[in-house]
Design an enzyme around this catalytic site. Structure first.
Site, PDB file in Angstrom:
ATOM      1  N   GLN A  13      42.920  45.379  46.359  1.00  0.00           N
ATOM      2  CA  GLN A  13      43.441  44.610  47.490  1.00  0.00           C
ATOM      3  C   GLN A  13      45.054  44.302  47.395  1.00  0.00           C
ATOM      4  O   GLN A  13      45.750  44.579  46.366  1.00  0.00           O
ATOM      5  CB  GLN A  13      42.671  43.321  47.444  1.00  0.00           C
ATOM      6  CG  GLN A  13      42.647  42.516  46.263  1.00  0.00           C
ATOM      7  CD  GLN A  13      41.598  41.572  46.068  1.00  0.00           C
ATOM      8  OE1 GLN A  13      40.812  41.230  46.726  1.00  0.00           O
ATOM      9  NE2 GLN A  13      41.360  41.179  44.778  1.00  0.00           N
ATOM     10  N   ASP A  24      41.841  32.784  40.696  1.00  0.00           N
ATOM     11  CA  ASP A  24      42.781  31.908  40.589  1.00  0.00           C
ATOM     12  C   ASP A  24      42.896  30.947  39.681  1.00  0.00           C
ATOM     13  O   ASP A  24      43.605  30.143  39.350  1.00  0.00           O
ATOM     14  CB  ASP A  24      42.744  31.118  42.121  1.00  0.00           C
ATOM     15  CG  ASP A  24      41.493  30.210  42.364  1.00  0.00           C
ATOM     16  OD1 ASP A  24      41.124  29.544  41.232  1.00  0.00           O
ATOM     17  OD2 ASP A  24      41.138  30.115  43.671  1.00  0.00           O
ATOM     18  N   GLU A  65      35.907  38.512  36.369  1.00  0.00           N
ATOM     19  CA  GLU A  65      36.637  38.732  37.564  1.00  0.00           C
ATOM     20  C   GLU A  65      37.129  40.146  37.862  1.00  0.00           C
ATOM     21  O   GLU A  65      37.548  40.914  36.957  1.00  0.00           O
ATOM     22  CB  GLU A  65      37.933  37.769  37.538  1.00  0.00           C
ATOM     23  CG  GLU A  65      39.227  38.425  38.566  1.00  0.00           C
ATOM     24  CD  GLU A  65      38.784  38.072  39.822  1.00  0.00           C
ATOM     25  OE1 GLU A  65      38.088  37.030  40.234  1.00  0.00           O
ATOM     26  OE2 GLU A  65      39.075  39.099  40.793  1.00  0.00           O
ATOM     27  N   ASP A  84      33.340  44.216  37.228  1.00  0.00           N
ATOM     28  CA  ASP A  84      32.459  43.991  38.420  1.00  0.00           C
ATOM     29  C   ASP A  84      31.393  42.709  38.109  1.00  0.00           C
ATOM     30  O   ASP A  84      30.890  43.288  37.221  1.00  0.00           O
ATOM     31  CB  ASP A  84      32.134  45.280  38.928  1.00  0.00           C
ATOM     32  CG  ASP A  84      31.301  45.033  40.212  1.00  0.00           C
ATOM     33  OD1 ASP A  84      30.662  43.924  40.499  1.00  0.00           O
ATOM     34  OD2 ASP A  84      31.046  45.800  41.081  1.00  0.00           O
ATOM     35  N   GLY A  85      31.540  41.741  38.778  1.00  0.00           N
ATOM     36  CA  GLY A  85      30.570  40.751  38.325  1.00  0.00           C
ATOM     37  C   GLY A  85      29.169  41.198  38.331  1.00  0.00           C
ATOM     38  O   GLY A  85      28.371  40.916  37.568  1.00  0.00           O
ATOM     39  N   ASP A  87      31.949  32.048  41.902  1.00  0.00           N
ATOM     40  CA  ASP A  87      33.335  31.575  43.358  1.00  0.00           C
ATOM     41  C   ASP A  87      33.761  33.094  43.584  1.00  0.00           C
ATOM     42  O   ASP A  87      34.891  33.550  43.154  1.00  0.00           O
ATOM     43  CB  ASP A  87      34.172  31.034  42.130  1.00  0.00           C
ATOM     44  CG  ASP A  87      35.616  30.896  42.894  1.00  0.00           C
ATOM     45  OD1 ASP A  87      35.707  30.804  44.114  1.00  0.00           O
ATOM     46  OD2 ASP A  87      36.794  30.488  42.317  1.00  0.00           O
ATOM     47  N   SER A  88      33.193  33.414  44.816  1.00  0.00           N
ATOM     48  CA  SER A  88      33.620  34.535  45.511  1.00  0.00           C
ATOM     49  C   SER A  88      34.514  34.561  46.670  1.00  0.00           C
ATOM     50  O   SER A  88      34.577  33.474  46.996  1.00  0.00           O
ATOM     51  CB  SER A  88      32.218  35.369  45.917  1.00  0.00           C
ATOM     52  OG  SER A  88      31.735  34.528  46.901  1.00  0.00           O
ATOM     53  N   ASP A 120      35.121  36.034  50.621  1.00  0.00           N
ATOM     54  CA  ASP A 120      34.182  36.272  51.701  1.00  0.00           C
ATOM     55  C   ASP A 120      33.249  37.356  51.492  1.00  0.00           C
ATOM     56  O   ASP A 120      34.159  38.523  50.951  1.00  0.00           O
ATOM     57  CB  ASP A 120      34.966  36.179  52.950  1.00  0.00           C
ATOM     58  CG  ASP A 120      35.541  34.737  53.344  1.00  0.00           C
ATOM     59  OD1 ASP A 120      34.974  33.979  52.731  1.00  0.00           O
ATOM     60  OD2 ASP A 120      36.652  34.816  54.067  1.00  0.00           O
ATOM     61  N   PRO A 141      35.814  43.441  48.154  1.00  0.00           N
ATOM     62  CA  PRO A 141      35.211  43.526  46.869  1.00  0.00           C
ATOM     63  C   PRO A 141      33.860  42.745  46.581  1.00  0.00           C
ATOM     64  O   PRO A 141      32.945  42.938  45.921  1.00  0.00           O
ATOM     65  CB  PRO A 141      36.299  43.216  45.820  1.00  0.00           C
ATOM     66  CG  PRO A 141      37.482  43.259  46.617  1.00  0.00           C
ATOM     67  CD  PRO A 141      37.214  43.329  48.091  1.00  0.00           C
TER      68      PRO A 141
END
Lengths: 287, 287
Positions: free
Chosen positions: B42, B97, B117, B148-149, B167-168, B170, B174
Site C-alpha cells: 500500500q 501504528d 502485522e 498475514d494475520g 486492530d485492522s 477498513d 489487505p
C-alpha cells in the site's frame, strides 16, 4: 464566508462545504437546494443531502439534519427531563428547528412548553421543510414566543420553570449572548427553587474554551453542574457536550424509560455522564 | 482514487481530502508531507496537519493521528484487558501504528505481546514518524511478527492467548480477510478456554452492514458478544464501534483503574457498553 463559496458544482455534482474551522472542512454531496431565503437575522438554507437527508443551514453552518438531528434533540431533552422528577413547566430557548419541542411533547406530565426563538423564519422553515426533525405540526402545548431569549428571561415575571433547555447555535451571530454569565443568571432566576437547566456546551476538542467557560459560569451559580456527552456525526469531530445546572436534583429518576426514541434509552441517560480523562482535565475534575 | 487527487494545493495552502464515502469528504489543512513511500502492499503517507498533528494515511485513508489516535487505541486495548481478570498472553493482529502494543504494555501482568502485522513498513514508519501514537520505542515484551494475520492464526500451534486484539484497517485492501467468519473461527481456536477477543467493528451509521455482520459472525462462535462504542473524531461521523467475543468473562473487573491514559477511565469502561436504540435495532437486540 459567503454561501456562494460554500455551494459549488463540481462536474455533475453539487457540494456543500462547511468550514467549521480554518483547518478542517466537511463536504456534503447535495441532491438539491430545497429552500433558500434571508431572514432579518441570517441566511436560511435547506439542502437535501445524499448522506444525511435534509439539512438546515444557518449562515453556512449545518444546524441539524433529518439523518442525525434526533441524537442532539433527544439528548438535550430527555436527560434533563429524567433528572427532574416532575417537570410541568418547560422553557426552550432557541430550538428553532422544533426538534426539542417535539421531544418535550412526549411527556404527558408536562403542561406548558414555552419556546422562545429569535428567528420566526427558522421555525416556519423547519415545520414546512424539515418534518423529520420538527415533526411537521407542533403539539398544542407548545407556546411560540418570537423574541430574543436573553430579553425574555430578563423580563419574564409570569412563570417559573421546572426545566429550561438552551438549544442555541454556536456562539457567533445571534447566539453570542446565550453563552454569557449574565444570561445564565437570568436563567437561574427563571427556574423554580428545585429547577434545572441544560445547554448545549459545544465540542470539548474544538471549542475547549467555550466548553470550560460554560462549566465555570454555571458552577458559580448552581450547586450541581453536570456535563454529559453524545456523538453527533454532523458536528465537527462528532464529540458533543451538554451541561446541566441544577438547584437540587442530580440523579436519574428510577423506573423504566418509556418514550419512543431512536437514540436515548435508560442506559444511555445513565452512561452519558461518564467523561473521558482529557475532558475531566479540561474541567479541573480530579479522577 | 489516486493520492495525487487527495493532496491539493489551494492558494497558499496544502489540503488533504479524505473521501470516505462518495457523498461525504473531509478536508484537512496540512503543514507538510513528512513521509511518503510505497510498501509492497500500500501507499504510506505521514502528513503533519494543523488540527490533528501527524496523521498516518494508508492508501488515502486516515488511519490514526497524533491528536486523537489515543482514543481508538485506548478503547480497543483497555476494555478487553479489564474484562479478562488476568491476561498474560496477548496477541495483536494488525495494529501497525504500534499504539495498541503501547497500551497493552502498560499492564505489568502481561508477559507476552505478539503483534502480527502484514506490513513491516507501517511499523517502521510509525515508530520513526509517529512517536505520539507508537511511543517511539516498543516495550521489550513486544514480539513483532511480520506476516498475514489470517495465516498466523491458521498455522499457529505454539501459543494460546488470553486476549486477542484485532486492530485492522477498513475491509478494503489487505484487511478484507480480517472480517470473515473463517478468520474469526481461527481466532477462536487461538484463544484459551476462558479467552476473549475484540475487533474494531466500524461505524454503525456508515458501515451498518459490516458492523451487523461482525456481530452475527461472532455470535455464531462465542457465548458472549458485546459491542461497545467510542467517539473518534477523525473517523467518518465520529461514531465508532468495537465488538468483544468472549468464551467466559463478560463483566468489568472490580477495583480501581490505575493506568495512565488520556481517554479511558473506569466510568468510560463501564459506560461504553450502553448502546443507542438505533444500534440495538440494527443488531436485533430488544430493549
Amino acid at each position: 464566508m459567503k454561501t456562494e463559496e460554500c455551494l459549488q458544482r463540481i462536474g455533475d455534482d453539487l457540494w456543500f462545504t462547511e468550514i467549521d474551522r480554518n483547518n478542517l472542512k466537511i463536504d456534503y454531496r447535495i441532491k438539491e437546494v430545497v429552500y433558500r431565503e434571508n431572514s432579518p437575522l441570517q441566511e436560511i438554507i435547506v439542502l437535501d443531502s445524499y448522506d444525511f437527508g435534509r439539512m438546515l443551514v444557518l449562515d453556512d453552518a449545518v444546524q441539524t439534519t433529518s439523518g442525525d438531528g434526533y441524537i442532539y434533540n433527544e439528548m438535550i431533552s430527555h436527560v434533563p427531563l429524567n433528572i427532574h422528577p416532575s417537570p410541568k413547566n418547560v422553557l426552550i430557548i432557541g430550538g428553532g428547528d422544533c426538534g426539542v419541542a417535539r421531544e418535550v411533547s412526549k411527556y404527558s406530565n408536562v403542561e406548558r412548553i414555552d419556546m422562545v426563538e429569535i428567528d420566526e423564519m427558522v421555525v416556519r422553515t423547519s415545520l414546512k421543510y424539515l418534518p423529520e426533525v420538527s415533526g411537521g405540526k407542533p403539539d398544542p402545548r407548545v407556546n411560540f414566543i418570537f423574541q430574543d431569549g436573553t430579553c425574555y428571561v430578563k423580563e419574564n415575571r409570569d412563570y417559573l420553570y421546572d426545566v429550561i433547555i438552551i438549544d442555541s447555535s454556536d456562539p457567533v451571530g445571534p447566539a453570542v449572548k446565550l453563552f454569557e454569565l449574565d444570561f445564565y443568571k437570568d436563567v437561574y432566576d427563571n427556574l423554580c427553587k428545585d429547577g434545572l437547566m441544560v445547554c448545549q456546551s459545544e465540542s470539548p476538542i474544538f471549542y475547549t474554551e467555550i466548553f470550560t467557560k460554560i462549566y465555570k459560569n454555571l458552577s458559580s451559580l448552581f450547586p450541581i453542574v453536570k456535563p454529559y456527552m453524545a456523538t453527533v456525526p454532523t458536528y465537527p469531530g462528532g464529540f458533543w457536550t451538554f451541561t446541566i445546572g441544577s438547584k437540587k436534583y442530580s440523579d436519574v429518576n428510577p423506573g423504566k424509560f418509556d418514550k419512543e426514541t431512536k437514540y436515548v434509552n435508560r442506559e444511555i441517560i445513565e452512561s452519558c455522564f461518564a467523561l473521558p480523562n482529557f475532558v475531566k482535565e479540561e474541567l479541573g475534575i480530579i479522577n
